[in-house]
Design an enzyme around this catalytic site. Structure first.
Site, PDB file in Angstrom:
ATOM      1  N   CYS A 173       0.772  -1.231  -0.014  1.00  0.00           N
ATOM      2  CA  CYS A 173       0.134   0.015   0.105  1.00  0.00           C
ATOM      3  C   CYS A 173       0.780   1.219   0.139  1.00  0.00           C
ATOM      4  O   CYS A 173       0.532   2.273  -0.711  1.00  0.00           O
ATOM      5  CB  CYS A 173      -1.000   0.145   1.201  1.00  0.00           C
ATOM      6  SG  CYS A 173      -1.175  -1.208   2.311  1.00  0.00           S
ATOM      7  N   GLU A 195      -4.026  -6.552  -2.911  1.00  0.00           N
ATOM      8  CA  GLU A 195      -4.362  -5.247  -3.651  1.00  0.00           C
ATOM      9  C   GLU A 195      -4.884  -5.144  -5.040  1.00  0.00           C
ATOM     10  O   GLU A 195      -5.674  -4.637  -5.474  1.00  0.00           O
ATOM     11  CB  GLU A 195      -3.018  -4.432  -3.838  1.00  0.00           C
ATOM     12  CG  GLU A 195      -2.479  -3.780  -2.676  1.00  0.00           C
ATOM     13  CD  GLU A 195      -3.038  -2.323  -2.277  1.00  0.00           C
ATOM     14  OE1 GLU A 195      -3.911  -2.049  -2.808  1.00  0.00           O
ATOM     15  OE2 GLU A 195      -2.641  -1.657  -1.290  1.00  0.00           O
TER      16      GLU A 195
HETATM   17  C1  LIG Z   1      -6.355  -0.293  -1.005  1.00  0.00           C
HETATM   18  C2  LIG Z   1      -5.446   0.928  -0.608  1.00  0.00           C
HETATM   19  N1  LIG Z   1      -4.207   0.628  -0.851  1.00  0.00           N
HETATM   20  C3  LIG Z   1      -3.204   1.692  -0.547  1.00  0.00           C
HETATM   21  C4  LIG Z   1      -3.746   2.958  -0.254  1.00  0.00           C
HETATM   22  C5  LIG Z   1      -2.818   3.953  -0.253  1.00  0.00           C
HETATM   23  O1  LIG Z   1      -2.554   4.582   1.151  1.00  0.00           O
HETATM   24  C6  LIG Z   1      -4.788   2.977   0.205  1.00  0.00           C
HETATM   25  N2  LIG Z   1      -5.359   4.340   0.109  1.00  0.00           N
HETATM   26  N3  LIG Z   1      -5.756   2.055  -0.365  1.00  0.00           N
END
Ligand SMILES: Cc1ncc(CO)c(N)n1
Length: 222
Positions: free
Chosen positions: A136, A210
């Site tokens: 992330c 992700e």
């Molecule tokens: C799912 C997801 N991954 C990473 C980020 C980055 O902070 C986010 N806002 N949301």
């Protein structure tokens, strides 16, 4: 050769590329993404950020040193005092009220990803937790940079998603990304091949989750 963050990416190159260059990302960049898909994503990302804040609280609990503790506190503060407020006002612009956000059920992809990160941190140490968080922290910064490198990407008022790209190309986010990479590089330099193998499992799992998060947005699945 000491291990570096780059080696984690190399260990799951196919998945990493599928995450960074996902059709959700491409469509967001060329302004062809369905607004409903983006709204669904935004709502679930609010729920994601709440769990993400809990992961930083867990990082505080797992911190063996004052410097690690300060870093975890800073991460928690950034999410609770800045990112979530920004996210709530951004959702408003997209017609999603704070009331609606407060009542949302979590999509399965949100549940799977966030609880995976929390469980990894719970059973492991601070390095396991940071490796689980790194797709992330690093991925979204890379995504903004990748979009900016593409001729197909539309920037400015002709792209309704321009502000999203701007958020992740900002100095604040890019600095946080670099800080995360440096922290990991310092720790990875000392790990054994067996330990590195364990960490690649975590990194690859979080990267695949992700990808599922983007899929959830595109398909508006719950
Ligand atoms: C799912 C997801 N991954 C990473 C980020 C980055 O902070 C986010 N806002 N949301």
């Amino acid at each position: 050769m000491p291990y570096q963050f780059e080696d984690l990416k190399k260990s799951c190159q196919t998945e990493w590329q599928a995450y960074i260059e996902h059709s959700f990302v491409q469509q967001l960049g060329n302004a062809s993404l369905a607004p409903e898909a983006f709204q669904h994503y935004l709502k679930q990302d609010y729920l994601f950020l709440i769990q993400f804040a809990r992961a930083f609280a867990l990082a505080a609990y797992k911190s063996p040193t004052l410097s690690d503790l300060r870093q975890a506190k800073q991460g928690l503060q950034a999410i609770v005092d800045v990112e979530l407020d920004l996210h709530i006002s951004y959702c408003k612009e997209w017609g999603i009220s704070e009331q609606e956000l407060a009542e949302l059920p979590e999509a399965r992809a949100t549940l799977a990803y966030t609880r995976y990160v929390l469980d990894t941190g719970n059973r492991g140490d601070l390095l396991d937790l940071h490796v689980a968080l790194s797709p992330c922290m690093v991925g979204y910064g890379e995504i903004a940079n990748w979009l900016n490198s593409r001729a197909e990407t539309i920037r400015g008022e002709n792209n309704p998603y321009d502000a999203w790209i701007a958020m992740y190309e900002s100095d604040e986010f890019q600095d946080a990304m670099q800080a995360e990479i440096s922290w990991l590089n310092e720790r990875l330099a000392d790990v054994s091949p067996a330990r590195f193998k364990e960490l690649t499992r975590i990194f690859s799992d979080a990267t695949r989750l992700e990808i599922d998060f983007w899929e959830m947005g595109l398909k508006q699945s719950d």
